[in-house]
Write a protein that holds these residues in place. Structure first.
Motif, mmCIF file in Angstrom:
data_model
loop_
_atom_site.group_PDB
_atom_site.id
_atom_site.type_symbol
_atom_site.label_atom_id
_atom_site.label_comp_id
_atom_site.label_asym_id
_atom_site.label_seq_id
_atom_site.Cartn_x
_atom_site.Cartn_y
_atom_site.Cartn_z
ATOM 1 N N SER A 75 0.831 -1.136 -0.124
ATOM 2 C CA SER A 75 0.077 -0.011 0.150
ATOM 3 C C SER A 75 0.772 1.216 -0.032
ATOM 4 O O SER A 75 0.653 2.218 -0.818
ATOM 5 N N ALA A 128 -8.583 7.586 -6.133
ATOM 6 C CA ALA A 128 -9.274 6.455 -5.555
ATOM 7 C C ALA A 128 -8.659 6.451 -3.951
ATOM 8 O O ALA A 128 -9.325 6.562 -2.861
ATOM 9 N N LEU A 129 -7.309 6.518 -3.776
ATOM 10 C CA LEU A 129 -6.709 6.630 -2.551
ATOM 11 C C LEU A 129 -7.013 7.996 -1.942
ATOM 12 O O LEU A 129 -7.040 7.943 -0.754
ATOM 13 N N GLN A 168 -10.413 7.751 -0.334
ATOM 14 C CA GLN A 168 -10.346 6.798 0.703
ATOM 15 C C GLN A 168 -9.796 7.619 1.933
ATOM 16 O O GLN A 168 -10.154 7.394 3.329
ATOM 17 N N THR A 169 -8.546 8.621 1.705
ATOM 18 C CA THR A 169 -8.156 9.332 2.972
ATOM 19 C C THR A 169 -9.226 10.322 3.396
ATOM 20 O O THR A 169 -9.306 10.608 4.536
ATOM 21 N N LEU A 188 -12.367 10.205 3.372
ATOM 22 C CA LEU A 188 -13.300 9.357 4.153
ATOM 23 C C LEU A 188 -12.990 8.913 5.434
ATOM 24 O O LEU A 188 -13.655 8.979 6.403
ATOM 25 N N SER A 189 -11.402 8.491 5.616
ATOM 26 C CA SER A 189 -11.238 8.266 6.886
ATOM 27 C C SER A 189 -10.861 9.281 7.792
ATOM 28 O O SER A 189 -11.303 9.274 8.975
#
Length: 223
Positions: free
Chosen positions: A19, A204-205, A208-209, A211-212
């Protein structure tokens, strides 16, 4: 029996390393740096090109190393929480992905290279613009802070993040050493195609960041 690395299951260590490796590969973009390195070092002999490439890579890794261990201290001094940094960092990474998809990032980096040539080689091409901002730019620094926040609680996690950064930056140094050959083999079309594919992955990453960061402030199921 589960084999472990410094108390961390190997499966988790490998997943974390992959990752982190993908993140650093996308934000540093070693392949995309090759034509910029060629443009920066025009007029230098082969020995000097090697010195600039190796010194630039070493300086870029030193910057990443500094932010890996002292970046959080800087954030605390400025009263910035990690969820806020995740959201801001994700937005920054998303913007970088947008630039990669629409070829804006390459244009910006090329402008930085041109400015260095007209400003007395920026005193030292290895430091500016090669190390900063082309290698250790805002995206790489942001990614380092985010990855250290996610994996850096243990020695194994820190080794995974810094190891991934070292692999990508070391790979960049190797590409600098064979830059002319790489340019002839790949060509501009392949380099630009790879950059756009990586832009989709980075987008996409980045999502996700973000959203985290949001779920850290507003956990699911909590009114």
């Amino acid at each position: 029996m589960r084999y472990q690395a410094w108390g961390w299951p190997w499966e988790s260590a490998v997943d974390a390393f992959v990752s982190a490796l993908v993140v650093f590969f996308v934000v540093v973009d070693p392949v995309g740096l090759v034509p910029l390195f060629i443009g920066l070092t025009q007029g230098f002999d082969a020995r000097r090109k090697r010195v600039i490439g190796l010194r630039g890579a070493a300086t870029g890794f030193a910057v990443i190393l500094f932010f890996a261990y002292f970046g959080e201290v800087v954030l605390k001094a400025l009263s910035i929480t990690m969820p806020a940094f995740r959201i801001a960092g994700g937005a920054l990474l998303f913007w970088i992905a947008f630039e990669m998809l629409f070829a804006k990032r390459a244009e910006r980096k090329e402008r930085a290279a041109d400015e260095a040539r007209t400003d007395d080689e920026a005193h030292d091409l290895a430091v500016f613009p090669l190390a900063v901002p082309l290698i250790a730019g805002p995206g790489a620094i942001t990614s380092t802070l985010l990855l250290m926040d996610r994996y850096g609680a243990t020695l194994a996690g820190q080794g995974v993040v810094l190891g991934a950064a070292a692999v990508v930056i070391g790979g960049s140094a190797l590409l600098f050493l064979v830059a002319d050959t790489v340019r002839r083999l790949l060509g501009r079309t392949v380099i630009h195609t790879v950059s756009r594919v990586l832009g989709i992955v980075l987008a996409a990453l980045a999502a996700q960041t973000i959203l985290s960061g949001i779920t850290a402030v507003y956990p699911p199921g909590v009114p």
